[in-house]
Design an enzyme around this catalytic site. Structure first.
Site, mmCIF file in Angstrom:
data_model
loop_
_atom_site.group_PDB
_atom_site.id
_atom_site.type_symbol
_atom_site.label_atom_id
_atom_site.label_comp_id
_atom_site.label_asym_id
_atom_site.label_seq_id
_atom_site.Cartn_x
_atom_site.Cartn_y
_atom_site.Cartn_z
ATOM 1 C CE1 TYR A 486 8.808 4.336 -42.446
ATOM 2 C CE2 TYR A 486 9.983 4.494 -44.335
ATOM 3 C CZ TYR A 486 10.350 4.046 -42.942
ATOM 4 O OH TYR A 486 11.013 2.998 -43.388
ATOM 5 C CB SER A 566 8.932 1.845 -38.560
ATOM 6 O OG SER A 566 10.078 1.347 -38.592
ATOM 7 C CG ASP A 649 9.109 -4.037 -33.077
ATOM 8 O OD1 ASP A 649 9.669 -4.177 -33.609
ATOM 9 O OD2 ASP A 649 8.192 -2.300 -32.739
ATOM 10 C CG HIS A 684 8.107 -3.088 -36.842
ATOM 11 N ND1 HIS A 684 9.087 -1.489 -35.815
ATOM 12 C CD2 HIS A 684 8.047 -2.134 -37.754
ATOM 13 C CE1 HIS A 684 9.075 -1.061 -36.712
ATOM 14 N NE2 HIS A 684 8.875 -1.344 -37.608
#
Length: 714
Positions: A486, A566, A649, A684
């Site tokens: 991430y 993301s 989203d 999302h």
């Protein structure tokens, strides 16, 4: 490669890509990507001419028939490819078994009632339960199962009133960030007429005597713009029970600063409203107070300046307790007396080498959760800051969801790891923690090994990484490996149980999770080391993780798959551009792919704290250097790639993924499949029903397994 500009991007844009034939056992699979039109959009920014031939794909799929047709065509190609992968059914069957456990939240006790969520195997959404007393018989209070035919309408938050007689809850539909608020009578289950619309990024807080609750919302968006327009003018409102929303009172707003967000909470004794204001994603807040029993609504600023992190733990009377990073990058605990003429903050728990990751006050005890090399430890203090010892945990893992108050000697928390779903522990100040709820697992966790390694990034920084695999598996023999990352927004990636990851492991693969800079694992310095002008460090950390796995023989060179969601989708796109030779396959989920326009949609404007401002020259040049959409390397063979997104989203709008995959398909990027999987009513990711999760990850992990050589036995 990082200096690639629009000159390369403007050349070689074809309406279709060459057909491709898949390798391994599916040699008969061939793909021809849909034709994607281009438009003549070239904009000058700081001396660079930026081509954006797929700008039209930013349009809302619900409002633009041409975009909707493109989505349908892309899904048709993707579905046709996936249906030839037998591994989908193997993984789906495995995941159905691995999802078959009780996933519980920590209970919240008010008025002698205990409220908690539980989602059992086969259920699409969690059910909210209540018990009268700790050992009372549970009763289902809210079951979202009947809210929609596709199971994509979820319970997205709730708060019982101070006496436990009423409950306000949030409804999330189709994965959107928008919330509808309703009120329920706990004793009868009756849903009251109260309805609040357009709540978003909101806490819920009950006023005394159940007169109403505080919530946060944006103005109602214009027709057709709910899923794309920028969010501005956030405000805290008071809804009075039994009244129409039109009569709600605006409690706090900053019309002169429409970019700010505001959330409200109350101390457990209901004496103070504490409003936290933010200007972006950074933990830099202002704190505003309202005395609940004051004769008139009057605000009082406690912290000004948007310079530091401030998080309310709790309060009693005029004494409030906070966690802050003021003068403490790894955080400390302080208190303040609001009765003083000029309240000051007194330190209770000083900063240490470990990072504070959570706190709660239980009676007269302060429970502090620390991160030590991305693993949780629990320490106990009295309310004067005296250390009283530590609490034993089952092993390396993550403590989360601490729930307690100064009004009770009882608190709760959860513990989980890569090989163990959440166990709920009850903590009484008079005794060690005990198990309150423990899931019956669909596998033996002792057959799965969790270890931690450390490796060096490009600049020599020591990076931690977890490895998860079968206990009797010889890592030196090499196995297809799924590497997850991430690296942003001060978010710590901690040990957690995911059935999809476990399905990969049960199939004989290795799972790796790298704790990249940009996260919060080591405090502010670690976050700062991976954002703004330092964002390249995140990509270097992830690339170094892949190189380490191959060098150590943990995975063969053609057996490394990567995944990120993301901001992690951005990560996958960026490293695919920078090192396409390193990876066999990738999954970029709901990624931020156009770094020059991310701030123009919905919540994107908040992300400038991590990414910078596209309209500022220094930030622009840095963003352009790694933007996935702008740095695809024409004439270079790319690994197999699956991009995933959803039409609802409204966090990272799907146009990011649409534009990125269109350009990747159009340029000469080799014969490996470059596909996009576009869901409807999925948003999302939050609130997604279990059956959709199984379907999604069976598709995606079968794709990654096929490309990386993980054999999925039928």
């Amino acid at each position: 490669m990082r200096s690639l500009t629009i000159l390369t991007l403007a050349m070689g844009l074809a309406a279709t890509s060459p057909a491709f034939a898949a390798d391994h056992e599916n040699k008969d699979i061939a793909l021809t990507y849909p034709q994607t039109k281009t438009v003549d959009v070239v904009e000058e920014q700081f001396g660079e001419y930026i081509s954006d031939p797929y700008r039209w794909l930013e349009n809302d799929v619900r409002e633009d028939a041409e975009v909707a047709a493109w989505v349908k065509a892309q899904n048709h190609v993707t579905d046709a490819y996936l249906k030839h992968l037998d591994g989908r059914f193997v993984l789906a069957e495995s995941m159905e078994a691995l999802f078959d456990f009780d996933d519980l939240s920590t209970p919240v006790e008010v008025g002698g009632k205990y409220f908690y969520e539980r989602k059992s195997g086969g259920q699409n959404q969690a059910i909210l339960y209540v018990r009268d007393g700790l050992d009372g018989e549970e009763r289902a209070l809210i079951d979202p199962a009947g809210w929609s035919e596709d199971g994509a309408t979820a319970l997205a938050g709730w708060k019982p009133s101070g006496d436990g007689s009423l409950l306000v809850y949030a409804i999330q539909d189709g994965g959107s960030d928008w919330r509808t608020l309703k009120v329920l009578d706990v004793a009868t289950g009756e849903i009251k007429a109260d309805t609040v619309e357009w709540a978003k990024f909101t806490d819920l807080a009950w006023m005394p005597k159940n007169v109403g609750f505080l919530y946060s919302r944006f103005p109602e968006p214009a027709e057709g713009e709910a899923f794309q327009s920028l969010n501005a003018d956030h405000a805290v409102y008071l809804h009075s029970i039994g009244q129409d929303q039109a009569k709600d009172i605006k409690v706090y707003a900053t019309p002169d600063q429409p970019e700010l967000n505001h959330s409200a909470e109350l101390t457990s004794d209901k004496e103070w409203v504490v409003i936290t204001s933010s200007s972006g994603t950074d933990e830099r807040y202002e704190i505003t107070l309202i005395k609940v029993d004051a004769p008139a609504l009057k605000t009082r600023k406690l912290v000004s300046g948007f310079e530091n992190d401030w998080h309310l733990i709790d309060g009693v009377g005029d004494t409030l307790y906070f966690v802050t990073n003021k003068d403490a990058p790894r955080l400390r605990v302080v208190k303040t007396d609001l009765g003083a003429e000029e309240p000051e903050f007194t330190e209770l728990v000083a900063e240490s080498d470990a990072v504070i990751n959570g706190t709660m006050i239980v009676g007269d005890r302060l429970v502090v959760s620390y991160l030590v090399d991305a693993k949780s430890e629990l320490s106990i203090f009295d309310l004067d800051g005296k250390a009283l010892g530590t609490l034993d945990l089952p092993g390396p893992g993550q403590v989360d969801s601490l729930s307690g108050s100064m009004k009770s000697d009882e608190g709760f928390f959860t513990f989980q790891s890569f090989n163990r779903p959440k166990t709920v522990f009850r903590y009484d100040v008079k005794s060690p923690p005990t198990v309150w709820a423990e899931p019956s697992l669909p596998f033996d966790p002792d057959t799965v090994e969790v270890t931690q390694r450390f490796y060096q990034s490009k600049d020599g920084t020591r990076i931690p990484m977890f490895l998860v695999h079968g206990k009797d598996q010889d890592l030196s023999q090499g196995a297809p490996t799924l590497l997850y990352g991430y690296g942003g927004f001060n978010i710590s990636v901690l040990p957690q149980y995911k059935p999809a990851w476990m399905a990969w492991i049960k199939a004989g693969g290795v799972f790796a999770s790298a704790n990249l800079r940009g996260g919060g694992e080591y405090g502010k310095e670690w976050h700062d080391g991976g954002r703004l002008q330092n964002k390249q460090n995140v990509f270097d950390d992830f690339i170094a993780a892949g190189e380490y796995l191959i060098a150590e023989g943990i995975t063969p060179k053609d057996g490394l798959a990567i995944e990120g969601r993301s901001n992690g989708g951005l990560l996958v796109g960026a490293v695919m551009n920078q090192r396409p030779d390193l990876f066999a396959a990738g999954h970029a989920a709901v990624g931020v792919m156009d770094m020059l326009r991310f701030d123009r949609f919905t919540a994107g404007r908040y992300w400038v704290d991590d990414y910078g401002y596209p309209n500022k020259e220094q930030d622009f040049k840095n963003l352009l250097a790694y933007s996935p959409y702008h740095n695809i390397r024409n004439g270079t063979d790319y690994p197999a790639l699956m991009v995933s997104t959803a039409d609802t989203d409204d966090r990272v709008v799907p146009g990011h993924s649409f534009k990125y995959i269109a350009r990747l398909q159009a340029l000469d990027t080799g014969d490996a499949p470059h596909l996009i999987r576009i869901e409807t009513r999925a948003g999302h990711g939050s609130g997604k029903p279990t059956d959709k999760l199984i379907e999604e990850y069976a598709d995606i992990y079968a794709f990654l397994a096929h490309a990386s050589g993980l054999h999925l036995d039928k």
